[in-house]
Design a protein around this motif. Structure first.
Motif, PDB file in Angstrom:
ATOM      1  N   GLY A  47       8.205  -1.374  -6.584  1.00 26.00           N
ATOM      2  CA  GLY A  47       7.924  -2.652  -7.223  1.00 26.00           C
ATOM      3  C   GLY A  47       6.506  -2.845  -7.703  1.00 26.00           C
ATOM      4  N   LEU A  48       5.583  -1.959  -7.356  1.00 31.12           N
ATOM      5  CA  LEU A  48       4.201  -2.102  -7.800  1.00 31.12           C
ATOM      6  C   LEU A  48       3.990  -1.346  -9.098  1.00 31.12           C
ATOM      7  CD1 LEU A  48       2.222  -1.698  -4.462  1.00 31.12           C
ATOM      8  CD2 LEU A  48       2.910  -3.803  -5.609  1.00 31.12           C
ATOM      9  N   THR A  49       3.136  -1.875  -9.961  1.00 30.31           N
ATOM     10  CA  THR A  49       2.869  -1.203 -11.231  1.00 30.31           C
ATOM     11  C   THR A  49       1.883  -0.060 -11.068  1.00 30.31           C
ATOM     12  OG1 THR A  49       1.103  -2.763 -11.767  1.00 30.31           O
ATOM     13  CG2 THR A  49       3.317  -3.288 -12.566  1.00 30.31           C
ATOM     14  N   THR A  50       1.163  -0.029  -9.959  1.00 32.68           N
ATOM     15  CA  THR A  50       0.190   1.036  -9.723  1.00 32.68           C
ATOM     16  C   THR A  50       0.692   1.938  -8.600  1.00 32.68           C
ATOM     17  OG1 THR A  50      -1.023  -0.311  -8.131  1.00 32.68           O
ATOM     18  CG2 THR A  50      -1.742  -0.418 -10.439  1.00 32.68           C
ATOM     19  N   GLY A  51      -0.068   2.978  -8.333  1.00 34.47           N
ATOM     20  CA  GLY A  51       0.291   3.894  -7.259  1.00 34.47           C
ATOM     21  C   GLY A  51       0.375   5.316  -7.761  1.00 34.47           C
ATOM     22  N   VAL A  52       0.835   6.189  -6.902  1.00 32.85           N
ATOM     23  CA  VAL A  52       0.902   7.612  -7.227  1.00 32.85           C
ATOM     24  C   VAL A  52       2.330   8.113  -7.033  1.00 32.85           C
ATOM     25  CG1 VAL A  52       0.090   9.921  -6.597  1.00 32.85           C
ATOM     26  CG2 VAL A  52      -1.500   7.990  -6.559  1.00 32.85           C
ATOM     27  N   THR A  53       2.842   8.747  -8.064  1.00 32.88           N
ATOM     28  CA  THR A  53       4.131   9.428  -7.987  1.00 32.88           C
ATOM     29  C   THR A  53       3.836  10.901  -7.742  1.00 32.88           C
ATOM     30  OG1 THR A  53       5.113   7.888  -9.580  1.00 32.88           O
ATOM     31  CG2 THR A  53       6.282   9.972  -9.201  1.00 32.88           C
ATOM     32  N   SER A  54       4.262  11.415  -6.597  1.00 35.81           N
ATOM     33  CA  SER A  54       4.051  12.838  -6.314  1.00 35.81           C
ATOM     34  C   SER A  54       5.207  13.637  -6.914  1.00 35.81           C
ATOM     35  CB  SER A  54       3.942  13.087  -4.814  1.00 35.81           C
ATOM     36  OG  SER A  54       5.164  12.769  -4.180  1.00 35.81           O
ATOM     37  N   ILE A  55       4.877  14.846  -7.358  1.00 35.87           N
ATOM     38  CA  ILE A  55       5.875  15.728  -7.967  1.00 35.87           C
ATOM     39  C   ILE A  55       5.829  17.051  -7.218  1.00 35.87           C
ATOM     40  CG2 ILE A  55       6.672  16.834 -10.098  1.00 35.87           C
ATOM     41  CD1 ILE A  55       4.789  14.733 -11.555  1.00 35.87           C
ATOM     42  N   GLN A  56       6.953  17.425  -6.640  1.00 41.64           N
ATOM     43  CA  GLN A  56       7.049  18.695  -5.938  1.00 41.64           C
ATOM     44  C   GLN A  56       8.086  19.574  -6.618  1.00 41.64           C
ATOM     45  OE1 GLN A  56       7.908  17.311  -1.892  1.00 41.64           O
ATOM     46  NE2 GLN A  56       5.906  18.125  -1.319  1.00 41.64           N
ATOM     47  N   ARG A  57       7.850  20.876  -6.576  1.00 39.23           N
ATOM     48  CA  ARG A  57       8.759  21.869  -7.149  1.00 39.23           C
ATOM     49  C   ARG A  57       9.085  22.876  -6.063  1.00 39.23           C
ATOM     50  NH1 ARG A  57       5.631  25.155  -8.910  1.00 39.23           N
ATOM     51  NH2 ARG A  57       4.560  23.913 -10.459  1.00 39.23           N
ATOM     52  N   ILE A  58      10.338  23.284  -5.997  1.00 42.15           N
ATOM     53  CA  ILE A  58      10.715  24.295  -5.005  1.00 42.15           C
ATOM     54  C   ILE A  58      10.242  25.667  -5.486  1.00 42.15           C
ATOM     55  CG2 ILE A  58      13.013  24.843  -5.940  1.00 42.15           C
ATOM     56  CD1 ILE A  58      12.362  24.409  -2.224  1.00 42.15           C
ATOM     57  N   ASN A  59       9.658  26.431  -4.594  1.00 40.15           N
ATOM     58  CA  ASN A  59       9.316  27.820  -4.891  1.00 40.15           C
ATOM     59  C   ASN A  59      10.592  28.614  -4.644  1.00 40.15           C
ATOM     60  OD1 ASN A  59       8.624  30.596  -4.456  1.00 40.15           O
ATOM     61  ND2 ASN A  59       6.489  29.984  -4.166  1.00 40.15           N
ATOM     62  N   VAL A  60      11.182  29.157  -5.705  1.00 42.35           N
ATOM     63  CA  VAL A  60      12.486  29.813  -5.562  1.00 42.35           C
ATOM     64  C   VAL A  60      12.419  31.083  -4.716  1.00 42.35           C
ATOM     65  CG1 VAL A  60      13.510  28.818  -7.642  1.00 42.35           C
ATOM     66  CG2 VAL A  60      12.238  30.954  -7.798  1.00 42.35           C
ATOM     67  N   GLU A  61      11.255  31.680  -4.616  1.00 41.83           N
ATOM     68  CA  GLU A  61      11.106  32.883  -3.790  1.00 41.83           C
ATOM     69  C   GLU A  61      11.052  32.551  -2.309  1.00 41.83           C
ATOM     70  OE1 GLU A  61      11.102  36.058  -4.992  1.00 41.83           O
ATOM     71  OE2 GLU A  61      11.496  35.162  -6.948  1.00 41.83           O
ATOM     72  N   THR A  62      10.282  31.509  -1.947  1.00 38.94           N
ATOM     73  CA  THR A  62      10.070  31.186  -0.530  1.00 38.94           C
ATOM     74  C   THR A  62      10.923  30.016  -0.043  1.00 38.94           C
ATOM     75  OG1 THR A  62       8.268  29.639  -1.007  1.00 38.94           O
ATOM     76  CG2 THR A  62       7.674  31.979  -0.689  1.00 38.94           C
ATOM     77  N   GLN A  63      11.529  29.278  -0.986  1.00 38.81           N
ATOM     78  CA  GLN A  63      12.302  28.072  -0.681  1.00 38.81           C
ATOM     79  C   GLN A  63      11.447  26.996  -0.007  1.00 38.81           C
ATOM     80  OE1 GLN A  63      15.582  27.431  -1.764  1.00 38.81           O
ATOM     81  NE2 GLN A  63      14.921  29.179  -2.980  1.00 38.81           N
ATOM     82  N   VAL A  64      10.154  26.975  -0.333  1.00 40.24           N
ATOM     83  CA  VAL A  64       9.227  25.978   0.192  1.00 40.24           C
ATOM     84  C   VAL A  64       8.862  25.020  -0.948  1.00 40.24           C
ATOM     85  CG1 VAL A  64       6.907  25.644   1.142  1.00 40.24           C
ATOM     86  CG2 VAL A  64       8.310  27.554   1.928  1.00 40.24           C
ATOM     87  N   TRP A  65       8.823  23.726  -0.639  1.00 43.38           N
ATOM     88  CA  TRP A  65       8.404  22.735  -1.635  1.00 43.38           C
ATOM     89  C   TRP A  65       6.894  22.824  -1.818  1.00 43.38           C
ATOM     90  CZ3 TRP A  65      11.611  20.346  -4.764  1.00 43.38           C
ATOM     91  CH2 TRP A  65      12.946  20.234  -4.393  1.00 43.38           C
ATOM     92  N   GLU A  66       6.447  22.899  -3.075  1.00 42.08           N
ATOM     93  CA  GLU A  66       5.026  22.987  -3.397  1.00 42.08           C
ATOM     94  C   GLU A  66       4.647  21.844  -4.333  1.00 42.08           C
ATOM     95  OE1 GLU A  66       4.709  26.884  -5.141  1.00 42.08           O
ATOM     96  OE2 GLU A  66       4.781  27.880  -3.188  1.00 42.08           O
ATOM     97  N   ASN A  67       3.378  21.470  -4.277  1.00 46.04           N
ATOM     98  CA  ASN A  67       2.880  20.413  -5.150  1.00 46.04           C
ATOM     99  C   ASN A  67       2.868  20.905  -6.594  1.00 46.04           C
ATOM    100  OD1 ASN A  67       1.687  18.038  -6.023  1.00 46.04           O
ATOM    101  ND2 ASN A  67      -0.377  18.792  -5.641  1.00 46.04           N
ATOM    102  N   ALA A  68       3.555  20.192  -7.472  1.00 49.11           N
ATOM    103  CA  ALA A  68       3.559  20.532  -8.898  1.00 49.11           C
ATOM    104  C   ALA A  68       2.646  19.591  -9.678  1.00 49.11           C
ATOM    105  CB  ALA A  68       4.974  20.456  -9.463  1.00 49.11           C
ATOM    106  N   GLY A  69       2.250  18.487  -9.036  1.00 50.88           N
ATOM    107  CA  GLY A  69       1.373  17.526  -9.702  1.00 50.88           C
ATOM    108  C   GLY A  69       1.602  16.126  -9.191  1.00 50.88           C
ATOM    109  N   GLN A  70       1.027  15.191  -9.920  1.00 51.83           N
ATOM    110  CA  GLN A  70       1.202  13.777  -9.575  1.00 51.83           C
ATOM    111  C   GLN A  70       0.880  12.916 -10.778  1.00 51.83           C
ATOM    112  OE1 GLN A  70      -1.490  13.436  -6.260  1.00 51.83           O
ATOM    113  NE2 GLN A  70      -3.107  12.592  -7.527  1.00 51.83           N
ATOM    114  N   ILE A  71       1.400  11.708 -10.728  1.00 51.40           N
ATOM    115  CA  ILE A  71       1.116  10.717 -11.768  1.00 51.40           C
ATOM    116  C   ILE A  71       0.414   9.557 -11.085  1.00 51.40           C
ATOM    117  CG2 ILE A  71       2.064   9.232 -13.565  1.00 51.40           C
ATOM    118  CD1 ILE A  71       4.597  11.073 -13.483  1.00 51.40           C
ATOM    119  N   GLU A  72      -0.804   9.284 -11.518  1.00 53.65           N
ATOM    120  CA  GLU A  72      -1.564   8.139 -11.001  1.00 53.65           C
ATOM    121  C   GLU A  72      -1.411   7.008 -11.998  1.00 53.65           C
ATOM    122  OE1 GLU A  72      -5.594   9.313 -10.195  1.00 53.65           O
ATOM    123  OE2 GLU A  72      -4.985  10.585  -8.517  1.00 53.65           O
ATOM    124  N   TRP A  73      -0.651   6.002 -11.623  1.00 51.54           N
ATOM    125  CA  TRP A  73      -0.366   4.864 -12.491  1.00 51.54           C
ATOM    126  C   TRP A  73      -1.455   3.811 -12.357  1.00 51.54           C
ATOM    127  CZ3 TRP A  73       3.898   5.384 -15.545  1.00 51.54           C
ATOM    128  CH2 TRP A  73       4.854   6.315 -15.143  1.00 51.54           C
TER     129      TRP A  73
END
Length: 177
Positions: A47-73
């Motif tokens: 509900g807030l117009t500000t904040g940070v949306t985190s983006i994670q991507r699965i590493n297909v080799e290790t099956q571990v979630w890794e940081n792919a980036g973020q959106i700072e609103w």
């Protein structure tokens, strides 16, 4: 587009209190519609117009979630996207060529691509805007099925394609193209 394309399905959170910027992107891996999680978008400030949306991507080799980036609103319609350490303003990822333009451009390594609305007014198409490849489709968003089909040649910048698609969907939510 071809059978080697990546077929990605955007799945909104089933939590009724989740922010609409919280979703999962799964890859459809075969004709039987088996899926595997590929991206997670998480925005904790419902509900807030500000904040940070985190983006994670699965590493297909290790099956571990890794940081792919973020959106700072900084508002519902402005902010910055981080792809690793690279900071890009949302405005630069949605840049019109001129004020009357019906497409929105973004750059990847000096190559330019543009998203445009399909003739039905709900789907979106992403094409190359580079000499020699101008108009060659690299992605197709289908609103009815919440599916993003990405050409194999765009896998090297898949994060950009997925994030710019996500941003355009967010802006369309506010009737802003």
């Amino acid at each position: 587009m071809s059978t080697a394309d990546l077929i990605l399905n955007f799945q909104l959170s089933s939590n009724p209190n989740a922010d609409p910027r919280t979703l999962q992107v799964v890859q459809v891996v075969d004709e039987s519609q088996n899926t595997t999680a590929l991206y997670k978008f998480h925005h904790p400030n419902t509900g807030l117009t500000t904040g940070v949306t985190s983006i994670q991507r699965i590493n297909v080799e290790t099956q571990v979630w890794e940081n792919a980036g973020q959106i700072e609103w900084t508002s519902n319609t402005s902010g910055a996207v981080y792809f690793g350490v690279e900071r890009v303003s949302i405005r630069e990822l949605r840049k019109p060529k001129k004020s009357s333009s019906k497409s929105r451009r973004f750059k990847v390594n000096n190559a330019e691509y543009k998203w445009k609305l399909a003739e039905n007014g709900t789907d979106m198409i992403c094409v190359s805007d580079n000499l020699g490849n101008r108009g060659k489709q690299i992605a197709l968003w289908t609103q009815d099925t919440l599916t993003l089909r990405v050409a194999e040649r765009a896998e090297g910048f898949l994060d950009r394609v997925v994030v710019t698609c996500f941003l355009h969907l967010w802006f369309r939510r506010y009737n802003i193209w």
